[in-house]
Design a protein around this motif. Structure first.
Motif, PDB file in Angstrom:
ATOM      1  N   SER A 183     -33.197 -53.788   1.642  1.00  0.00           N
ATOM      2  CA  SER A 183     -32.374 -53.572   0.450  1.00  0.00           C
ATOM      3  C   SER A 183     -31.574 -54.830   0.163  1.00  0.00           C
ATOM      4  O   SER A 183     -31.142 -55.531   1.073  1.00  0.00           O
ATOM      5  N   LEU A 184     -31.392 -55.079  -1.093  1.00  0.00           N
ATOM      6  CA  LEU A 184     -30.653 -56.260  -1.530  1.00  0.00           C
ATOM      7  C   LEU A 184     -29.746 -55.828  -2.670  1.00  0.00           C
ATOM      8  O   LEU A 184     -30.192 -55.180  -3.616  1.00  0.00           O
ATOM      9  N   ILE A 185     -28.475 -56.185  -2.590  1.00  0.00           N
ATOM     10  CA  ILE A 185     -27.532 -55.854  -3.670  1.00  0.00           C
ATOM     11  C   ILE A 185     -27.249 -57.129  -4.454  1.00  0.00           C
ATOM     12  O   ILE A 185     -26.812 -58.133  -3.899  1.00  0.00           O
ATOM     13  N   ILE A 186     -27.499 -57.071  -5.740  1.00  0.00           N
ATOM     14  CA  ILE A 186     -27.258 -58.203  -6.641  1.00  0.00           C
ATOM     15  C   ILE A 186     -26.260 -57.743  -7.693  1.00  0.00           C
ATOM     16  O   ILE A 186     -26.437 -56.699  -8.319  1.00  0.00           O
ATOM     17  N   THR A 187     -25.231 -58.529  -7.906  1.00  0.00           N
ATOM     18  CA  THR A 187     -24.213 -58.188  -8.897  1.00  0.00           C
ATOM     19  C   THR A 187     -24.267 -59.189 -10.045  1.00  0.00           C
ATOM     20  O   THR A 187     -23.827 -60.332  -9.896  1.00  0.00           O
ATOM     21  N   PRO A 188     -24.820 -58.779 -11.197  1.00  0.00           N
ATOM     22  CA  PRO A 188     -24.851 -59.680 -12.353  1.00  0.00           C
ATOM     23  C   PRO A 188     -23.435 -59.947 -12.872  1.00  0.00           C
ATOM     24  O   PRO A 188     -22.545 -59.107 -12.757  1.00  0.00           O
ATOM     25  N   PRO A 225     -30.516 -49.477 -10.250  1.00  0.00           N
ATOM     26  CA  PRO A 225     -29.217 -50.036 -10.637  1.00  0.00           C
ATOM     27  C   PRO A 225     -28.070 -49.144 -10.172  1.00  0.00           C
ATOM     28  O   PRO A 225     -28.134 -47.920 -10.269  1.00  0.00           O
ATOM     29  N   LEU A 226     -27.037 -49.766  -9.639  1.00  0.00           N
ATOM     30  CA  LEU A 226     -25.853 -49.028  -9.209  1.00  0.00           C
ATOM     31  C   LEU A 226     -24.855 -48.908 -10.357  1.00  0.00           C
ATOM     32  O   LEU A 226     -24.130 -47.947 -10.462  1.00  0.00           O
ATOM     33  N   GLU A 227     -24.821 -49.923 -11.207  1.00  0.00           N
ATOM     34  CA  GLU A 227     -23.974 -49.919 -12.400  1.00  0.00           C
ATOM     35  C   GLU A 227     -24.642 -50.789 -13.446  1.00  0.00           C
ATOM     36  O   GLU A 227     -25.726 -51.285 -13.234  1.00  0.00           O
ATOM     37  N   TYR A 228     -24.014 -50.966 -14.580  1.00  0.00           N
ATOM     38  CA  TYR A 228     -24.559 -51.713 -15.711  1.00  0.00           C
ATOM     39  C   TYR A 228     -25.808 -51.060 -16.269  1.00  0.00           C
ATOM     40  O   TYR A 228     -26.535 -51.664 -17.018  1.00  0.00           O
ATOM     41  N   ASP A 229     -26.104 -49.836 -15.865  1.00  0.00           N
ATOM     42  CA  ASP A 229     -27.281 -49.169 -16.391  1.00  0.00           C
ATOM     43  C   ASP A 229     -27.035 -48.871 -17.861  1.00  0.00           C
ATOM     44  O   ASP A 229     -26.146 -48.107 -18.202  1.00  0.00           O
ATOM     45  N   ILE A 230     -27.802 -49.491 -18.711  1.00  0.00           N
ATOM     46  CA  ILE A 230     -27.569 -49.340 -20.149  1.00  0.00           C
ATOM     47  C   ILE A 230     -28.672 -48.506 -20.772  1.00  0.00           C
ATOM     48  O   ILE A 230     -29.789 -48.442 -20.272  1.00  0.00           O
ATOM     49  N   ASP A 231     -28.342 -47.888 -21.860  1.00  0.00           N
ATOM     50  CA  ASP A 231     -29.304 -47.117 -22.619  1.00  0.00           C
ATOM     51  C   ASP A 231     -29.869 -48.042 -23.691  1.00  0.00           C
ATOM     52  O   ASP A 231     -29.143 -48.522 -24.560  1.00  0.00           O
ATOM     53  N   ASP A 232     -31.172 -48.329 -23.629  1.00  0.00           N
ATOM     54  CA  ASP A 232     -31.788 -49.265 -24.565  1.00  0.00           C
ATOM     55  C   ASP A 232     -31.703 -48.785 -26.008  1.00  0.00           C
ATOM     56  O   ASP A 232     -31.799 -49.576 -26.925  1.00  0.00           O
ATOM     57  N   SER A 233     -31.498 -47.492 -26.251  1.00  0.00           N
ATOM     58  CA  SER A 233     -31.414 -46.989 -27.617  1.00  0.00           C
ATOM     59  C   SER A 233     -30.108 -47.422 -28.286  1.00  0.00           C
ATOM     60  O   SER A 233     -29.995 -47.397 -29.500  1.00  0.00           O
ATOM     61  N   ASN A 234     -29.125 -47.822 -27.485  1.00  0.00           N
ATOM     62  CA  ASN A 234     -27.855 -48.272 -28.045  1.00  0.00           C
ATOM     63  C   ASN A 234     -27.852 -49.764 -28.354  1.00  0.00           C
ATOM     64  O   ASN A 234     -26.837 -50.298 -28.769  1.00  0.00           O
ATOM     65  N   GLU A 235     -28.972 -50.440 -28.162  1.00  0.00           N
ATOM     66  CA  GLU A 235     -29.022 -51.884 -28.367  1.00  0.00           C
ATOM     67  C   GLU A 235     -28.722 -52.248 -29.824  1.00  0.00           C
ATOM     68  O   GLU A 235     -28.007 -53.211 -30.097  1.00  0.00           O
ATOM     69  N   ASP A 236     -29.251 -51.468 -30.776  1.00  0.00           N
ATOM     70  CA  ASP A 236     -28.981 -51.739 -32.189  1.00  0.00           C
ATOM     71  C   ASP A 236     -27.494 -51.633 -32.489  1.00  0.00           C
ATOM     72  O   ASP A 236     -26.932 -52.443 -33.228  1.00  0.00           O
ATOM     73  N   GLU A 237     -26.855 -50.627 -31.918  1.00  0.00           N
ATOM     74  CA  GLU A 237     -25.420 -50.443 -32.135  1.00  0.00           C
ATOM     75  C   GLU A 237     -24.626 -51.606 -31.544  1.00  0.00           C
ATOM     76  O   GLU A 237     -23.659 -52.069 -32.147  1.00  0.00           O
ATOM     77  N   GLU A 238     -25.043 -52.085 -30.390  1.00  0.00           N
ATOM     78  CA  GLU A 238     -24.361 -53.220 -29.774  1.00  0.00           C
ATOM     79  C   GLU A 238     -24.516 -54.472 -30.618  1.00  0.00           C
ATOM     80  O   GLU A 238     -23.572 -55.244 -30.789  1.00  0.00           O
ATOM     81  N   TRP A 239     -25.713 -54.730 -31.173  1.00  0.00           N
ATOM     82  CA  TRP A 239     -25.916 -55.885 -32.044  1.00  0.00           C
ATOM     83  C   TRP A 239     -25.061 -55.765 -33.309  1.00  0.00           C
ATOM     84  O   TRP A 239     -24.508 -56.755 -33.796  1.00  0.00           O
TER      85      TRP A 239
END
Length: 83
Positions: A3-8, A30-44
Motif C-alpha cells: 500500500s502506498l499513500i499519496i497526498t496530492p 481514494p481516501l479523500e478528494y474523491d470528486i464527482d465527475d458530473s460536477n465538472e461543468d459546474e466547477e468550470w
C-alpha cells in the motif's frame, strides 16, 4: 500487496494522478478528494465567473446607451443564463 499513500497538493493534482493511475491500470482507492465527475461543468462555470468578476474594477464607469457607437442587433438585455 504493498500500500502506498499519496497526498496530492490540490484537486488539479488529484485529477492528474487519478488519470495517470487509470491509464497504467493500477487499482487505487481514494481516501479523500474523491470528486464527482458530473460536477465538472459546474466547477468550470464557477471558475469562469470568479475570473470574469476580476475583469472589472470597483471604479469602472457606468456606460449609457447613448455612448454606444455601433449597436449589436443580436443583443438581448432580458436574456438570463439559468443553470
Amino acid at each position: 500487496m504493498t500500500s502506498l499513500i499519496i497526498t496530492p497538493a490540490d484537486k488539479h493534482e488529484y485529477i492528474l494522478l487519478k488519470e495517470m493511475l487509470e491509464k497504467m491500470k493500477i487499482n487505487f482507492k481514494p481516501l479523500e478528494y474523491d470528486i464527482d465527475d458530473s460536477n465538472e461543468d459546474e466547477e468550470w462555470y464557477r471558475f469562469a465567473m470568479m475570473n470574469f468578476a476580476r475583469t472589472y474594477s470597483d471604479d469602472e464607469p457606468e456606460y449609457t446607451s447613448d455612448m454606444i457607437k455601433e449597436p449589436n442587433p443580436d443583443y438581448d438585455p432580458n436574456f438570463h443564463f439559468n443553470k
